[in-house]
Design a protein around this motif. Sequence first.
Motif, PDB file in Angstrom:
ATOM      1  N   UNK A  46      80.642  27.194   1.328  1.00 42.10           N
ATOM      2  CA  UNK A  46      80.440  25.949   0.671  1.00 42.10           C
ATOM      3  C   UNK A  46      79.133  25.302   0.661  1.00 42.10           C
ATOM      4  N   UNK A  47      78.284  25.380   1.781  1.00 42.37           N
ATOM      5  CA  UNK A  47      77.048  24.852   1.967  1.00 42.37           C
ATOM      6  C   UNK A  47      76.020  25.530   0.820  1.00 42.37           C
ATOM      7  N   UNK A  76      67.355  29.037   5.366  1.00 38.70           N
ATOM      8  CA  UNK A  76      68.577  28.167   4.843  1.00 38.70           C
ATOM      9  C   UNK A  76      68.107  26.673   4.491  1.00 38.70           C
ATOM     10  N   UNK A 113      70.850  20.457  10.069  1.00 47.32           N
ATOM     11  CA  UNK A 113      71.493  20.344   8.822  1.00 47.32           C
ATOM     12  C   UNK A 113      71.142  19.056   8.266  1.00 47.32           C
ATOM     13  N   UNK A 117      74.706  35.202   0.577  1.00 54.76           N
ATOM     14  CA  UNK A 117      75.229  34.275   1.808  1.00 54.76           C
ATOM     15  C   UNK A 117      76.842  35.209   2.393  1.00 54.76           C
ATOM     16  N   UNK A 160      71.478  34.363   8.866  1.00 59.12           N
ATOM     17  CA  UNK A 160      69.948  34.027   8.194  1.00 59.12           C
ATOM     18  C   UNK A 160      69.531  32.884   9.192  1.00 59.12           C
ATOM     19  N   UNK A 173      82.298  18.216  -6.803  1.00 60.21           N
ATOM     20  CA  UNK A 173      82.649  19.603  -6.200  1.00 60.21           C
ATOM     21  C   UNK A 173      84.082  19.209  -5.557  1.00 60.21           C
ATOM     22  N   UNK A 204      74.214  17.505   0.886  1.00 57.57           N
ATOM     23  CA  UNK A 204      75.492  17.310   1.680  1.00 57.57           C
ATOM     24  C   UNK A 204      75.276  17.790   3.115  1.00 57.57           C
ATOM     25  N   UNK A 214      82.691  27.713   6.060  1.00 56.11           N
ATOM     26  CA  UNK A 214      81.847  26.616   5.634  1.00 56.11           C
ATOM     27  C   UNK A 214      80.518  26.826   4.946  1.00 56.11           C
ATOM     28  N   UNK A 215      79.956  27.860   5.544  1.00 56.90           N
ATOM     29  CA  UNK A 215      78.703  28.163   4.920  1.00 56.90           C
ATOM     30  C   UNK A 215      78.555  28.309   3.808  1.00 56.90           C
ATOM     31  N   UNK A 225      79.659  25.414  11.768  1.00 52.42           N
ATOM     32  CA  UNK A 225      80.158  26.473  10.808  1.00 52.42           C
ATOM     33  C   UNK A 225      79.357  26.455   9.427  1.00 52.42           C
ATOM     34  N   UNK A 226      78.708  25.530   9.167  1.00 52.84           N
ATOM     35  CA  UNK A 226      77.984  25.412   7.788  1.00 52.84           C
ATOM     36  C   UNK A 226      76.746  26.099   7.717  1.00 52.84           C
ATOM     37  N   UNK A 227      76.165  26.605   8.789  1.00 47.80           N
ATOM     38  CA  UNK A 227      74.959  27.453   8.785  1.00 47.80           C
ATOM     39  C   UNK A 227      75.294  28.858   8.814  1.00 47.80           C
ATOM     40  N   UNK A 228      74.731  29.753   7.716  1.00 50.56           N
ATOM     41  CA  UNK A 228      74.954  30.965   7.759  1.00 50.56           C
ATOM     42  C   UNK A 228      74.829  31.824   8.875  1.00 50.56           C
TER      43      UNK A 228
END
Lengths: 544, 318
Positions: free
Chosen positions: B217-218, A118, A170, B233, A113, A63, A100, B214-215, A107-110
């Motif tokens: 990318x997740x 997730x 996460x 998403x 939802x 990636x 990952x 960022x999500x 920020x990385x969780x939607x």
Amino acid sequence: MTTPLLKVRGLKIGATVYPPGEKPHDIEIVHGVDFDVEAGKVLGLIGESGAGKSTIGLASMAYGRGGVKLTAGSVEVNGRDVLKAPLKDIRKLRGAEVTYVSQSAAASFNPAKQIMEQVIEASVGQGKFSKAKAQARAVELFTKLGLPDPDTIGNRYPHQVSGGQLQRCMTALALCPEPDLVVFDEPTTALDVTTQIDVLKAIKDAIRDTGVAALYITHDLAVVAQVSDHIMVLRHGEKVEYGTTDQIINTPQEEYTKALVSVRSIEHEEKQPTEPVLRVENITARYKGTNFDVLHDVSVDISPGQTLAVVGESGSGKSTLARVITGLLPPTAGKITFAGRTLSPDLPSRSIEDMRELQMIYQMADTAMNPRQTVGTIIGRPLEFYFGLKGAEKQKRIQELLDEIELGQGFQDRYPAELSGGQKQRVCIARALAAKPKLIICDEVTSALDPLVADGILKLLLDLQRIEDVAYLFITHDLATVRAISDSIAVMYQGKVQRYGTKSEVLTPPFDDYTDLLLSSVPEMKLGWLEDVIANRKMESAGN
Amino acid sequence: MHPILKLVAERLALGVLLLFAASALIFGLTEILPGDAAQAILGQSATPESLANLREEMGLNRPAVTRYVEWLGGIVTGDMGVALTNKLPIGEQIARRMSSTLFLAFWAAIISVPLAILLGLIAVRFQNRWPDKLISGITLASISLPEFMIAYILVFFFAVKLFWAPSFASVSPGMPLLDQLHAISLPVAVLTMVVLAHMMRMTRAAILNVMQSAYIETAELKGLTTFKVIYRHAFPNAIAPIVNVVMINLAYLVVGVVVVEVVFAYPGMGQYLVDAVVKRDVPVVLACGVIFAAVYIILNIVADVVSILANPRLRHPK
């Protein structure tokens, strides 16, 4: 010898850059890196920002973030080169064999939802487990990671749990599909120091119990020393040094590694308090529209030409204190005396002289400068505004200030975007100094910087303090910084001053429970530190 | 009380307030217009005496505020008054016209909204590649042409040359649904083309904005396909801006169809309003104005409420 789980050879990574005023062109950001990760082992990748550590970590999932391109070399996962694999196969690898964990779980969780959906999405989507099996495994992981209410926490939305909890979620997300390799990208950097330690322990135990291999990316050598078997030091996209954790920490070979290991070498002799320049007395404050006090009865003094460090976790009220002192948030009770006069509570009724003598430097130098103004304009503005300087006189003073912050000729005409992070912060310092203040409030000014760069900024601030006799109110969550520069310290906890005094008083035992927790939570560059500290704690960390 | 209920109640109360303000504005504006209903009825040749008599008879001499309150009272109780020109009750007329307009708007919406969102999703999936450019090109071209121009082009090809659809959209109550749909196929096509671009471009922009998160990318690192990443998403987080634009366009389908109705001689609200304006039939103009305002306000409230419901922080407070 068995084949390593991850085998990287000659990896080169490029990107297209769009510098202001120039044509877009390609640059190389990683220049041929080799390393292996054996099954079940943890490799720490360490370096400053721009060293290419995240980029290398993501390359193991084939990636490239943004416009990043994997240009040459091979990345073999379980004996298969993922750089040559078709996208269909890469998708089967992502979220199943390699997963990952990002720096900011928030920020990385939607946000739209539920957490459970997730966490199990990859396991179910990749056909690894049925939905019911994946859910059971997620609950098991929640329990293992020490999350409260493991049976039901998955039904919550990301905004309904704390930052430390979300970071554990996460980790659960990454471990759920039983991957062979997890890429941890600065998983504890965004957390408070007392929270970091718990999450770090949870991650370490989870890695050990599941037998998964990991790439652990961080800029904090003390953190990586706690979790990894091997460490690779990176700089400017190249390998500097590789060795076992013990070798890197205790017997580093390269100069750069030595500098990283011995960072924060600043010696600062503490000065004794004198007649204070700023006296904060019994300040209580709350934000409009809320019904609780963010500051309770806060009293601190700052002596001229000295540094008061205000330290505490996020939410402890340290930045609010700065807002009260600068007049942005009028307090509900209490009094502030500055340079012998009482400051009016709100900014509009303060005199120009009050404003000139009390300057601020912010955490994000980026957002604190107008991107369309040159460095000369930015520094020249307070000279004009406070002293009415014009023309050659102003230019001369700007150059003097630039010399003081160790930026030479030619910086006047540059725009903020053309400066590095450290240089930007230096310009902000010069702008504050231009007003010839008696006190500068420094709000987390080194938090966004790499350790070595931050070190340079701290040295500069101390030198300037000697020359200009300016006092600092230094807000930080980083205890190493506090030790390096302060004359006195105020430890804040839940809006109150928990402990206050000269540096030696505050840092000498016996400690109250909170100060003890805070001090003991700062990672030390020592193997086995994490286990020792967890075993010897007096108080649970709050809010994680 | 649940914070959502409070927010929704606030929006509704605000909507009612707005509607009153709009009614006052519309009434005030018709007052400012030169001439009045008496003048319109009697025409150019009216003598001052007959005008005065008629005004007395119709109560036009009373203060504007009194007449406004009376009129408003009528509207609130469902009585919209009587048309000046044909003495028919306005309420009945509007009910019939409105159902025609809604019929047209409904079918235009059924086609255009899903199509716009789908095209927006496709444009995101193939961002800056030919499908994206093709979709953007066609929708922009269709929004750039005046409605009557599109209408006449369609009529020329599909009605005059190919005989696929009638050029006049005459629908009568007893017609089978399929025949009705056939009759309105061209106006529906025109309306669809007119509202498509706006909604499609907002869908594209809103989702692209979310795609920076960022999500996303997740989600990509979970090995999901690009289309799954977009609709699972990105889309749920882009609903609020999309719904806002969709509602504005739906309102346009009801309120802004004047030109299309005239071109296709379709007996809807637009035609009715145009006729009333030409004949100075002030009560009808007022009634149409209030109804159009109500449609706008109601659809915007719906958009607000959907945006509120789409926000998980409001739906599930800590």
